[in-house]
Design an enzyme around this catalytic site. Structure first.
Site, short mmCIF file in Angstrom:
data_model
loop_
_atom_site.label_atom_id
_atom_site.label_comp_id
_atom_site.label_asym_id
_atom_site.label_seq_id
_atom_site.Cartn_x
_atom_site.Cartn_y
_atom_site.Cartn_z
N LYS A 1 0.67 -1.06 0.13
CA LYS A 1 0.06 -0.01 0.05
C LYS A 1 0.89 1.23 -0.04
O LYS A 1 1.68 1.46 0.79
CB LYS A 1 -0.96 0.07 1.12
CG LYS A 1 -1.70 1.14 1.47
CD LYS A 1 -2.93 1.07 0.24
CE LYS A 1 -4.15 0.33 0.57
NZ LYS A 1 -5.26 0.24 -0.51
N THR B 1 -3.60 -5.05 0.35
CA THR B 1 -3.06 -3.86 0.74
C THR B 1 -3.76 -3.21 1.85
O THR B 1 -3.33 -2.25 2.57
CB THR B 1 -2.70 -3.14 -0.55
OG1 THR B 1 -3.92 -2.78 -1.16
CG2 THR B 1 -1.54 -3.90 -1.52
N HIS C 1 18.88 26.80 -12.16
CA HIS C 1 19.77 27.69 -13.00
C HIS C 1 19.29 29.26 -12.72
O HIS C 1 18.02 29.26 -12.69
CB HIS C 1 19.86 27.30 -14.47
CG HIS C 1 20.32 26.25 -14.66
ND1 HIS C 1 21.34 26.01 -14.45
CD2 HIS C 1 19.70 25.18 -15.28
CE1 HIS C 1 21.98 24.60 -14.92
NE2 HIS C 1 20.64 24.23 -15.30
N ARG D 1 28.39 33.03 -9.27
CA ARG D 1 27.09 32.84 -9.83
C ARG D 1 26.27 32.36 -8.60
O ARG D 1 26.72 31.99 -7.68
CB ARG D 1 27.14 31.39 -10.88
CG ARG D 1 27.61 30.28 -10.15
CD ARG D 1 27.47 29.12 -11.26
NE ARG D 1 27.52 27.91 -10.56
CZ ARG D 1 27.36 26.59 -11.02
NH1 ARG D 1 26.82 26.54 -11.99
NH2 ARG D 1 27.86 25.69 -10.34
#
Length: 291
Positions: free
Chosen positions: A12, A57, A240, A169
């Site tokens: 499950k 499940t 980015h 950067r």
């Protein structure tokens, strides 16, 4: 040619369970998504449709809720170990169980009110097989950024390369990290918090020549300072930030205005490990993604 059943498991997925502790006026809250997966002799269920060995499940889901009440949820690692051992010990056809748990964090407002804390999620994947167990814990969706102290230059270039080199950067990512513990008897909360702090401080303080360089440094520090960790794996999409060209408008842009692109993105994935660490066994089997 014979056709046979290969590796399989079932369970499950993502049972959402919230456990509230009302023992005192100051309540405690644990908010989890629990996934169970059972492995063993389920060939008849696949080949002939005989479900005699299959625990539904839905029953697995109910076990999660019952254990949350009966056993409690102190740490997700201990909760996973309890569930995994239960399924392996109680179900004859089961020889292995994997319990994946994501925990959502809440900050306290008062004794009984809480506010959800960002997107970061604590994770664990517990695997139990026979009389052994493995624990892989970690975090995901941890969004981190630094506005300097990062470069990317000296890279290989071909006739399709247009990316300019840079020596300053923005470095940003939404980090997934998972680390495999060497044992199962630990102060899970203390270890997880210490490792998270090491990851953040290393990201912030180590000068980055590339995201790969940063990930390796983060993993190296964790392994040097946390002997309970055998290996750590990373998946880090590069978020980015491109410098916006404002020259057409007669405006200078000395590294202050960026375009944040969400795709496409570089995806950097790496494992840092001890060369003499213990055998991972099935710890990583069926763990989603690289991590």
């Amino acid at each position: 040619m014979a056709i046979v059943l290969g590796p399989n498991q079932y369970g499950k997925a993502e049972t959402r369970v919230v456990r509230v502790y009302r023992d005192t006026a100051r309540h405690e809250l644990r908010d989890l998504a629990v996934s169970t997966a059972l492995r063993g002799d389920f060939e008849a269920a696949h080949v002939t449709g005989d479900q005699a060995a299959v625990l539904p499940t839905d029953s697995q889901k109910n076990t999660v809720f019952a254990y949350a009440a009966e056993k409690g949820i102190r740490t997700i690692e201990d909760f996973g170990l309890q569930l995994g051992r239960h399924f392996v010990e109680e179900l004859p056809a089961v020889d292995g169980a994997q319990i994946g748990i994501d925990e959502y964090s809440w900050d306290r407002v008062n004794d009984y009110s809480f506010v959800r804390r960002g997107q970061e999620t604590r994770t664990t994947v517990v695997t139990v097989a026979d009389d052994r167990a493995w624990v892989v814990s970690g975090l995901k969706d941890l969004v981190i950024a630094k506005t300097t102290g990062s470069e990317f230059r000296g890279f290989l270039q071909d006739r399709y390369t247009t990316l300019p080199e840079t020596d300053d950067r923005i470095l940003a990512t939404s980090l997934i990290a998972r680390w495999r513990y060497t044992g199962t008897e630990l102060d899970w909360d203390a270890s997880w918090s210490a490792i998270r702090t090491l990851l953040l401080t290393t990201f912030a303080e180590v000068y980055s020549h590339a995201l790969q360089h940063t990930l390796y440094a983060m993993g190296q520090v964790v392994l040097e300072q946390r002997p309970e960790v055998a290996e750590i794996r990373f998946s880090a999409p590069n978020r980015h930030h491109f410098l916006v060209d404002l020259e057409p408008f007669g405006v200078e842009n000395p590294g202050e205005v960026f375009f944040a692109a969400d795709r496409p993105y570089g995806l950097i994935e790496a494992t840092v490990l001890r060369d003499d660490g213990p055998d991972p066994g099935p710890a990583w089997y069926a763990v989603p993604g690289f991590c």
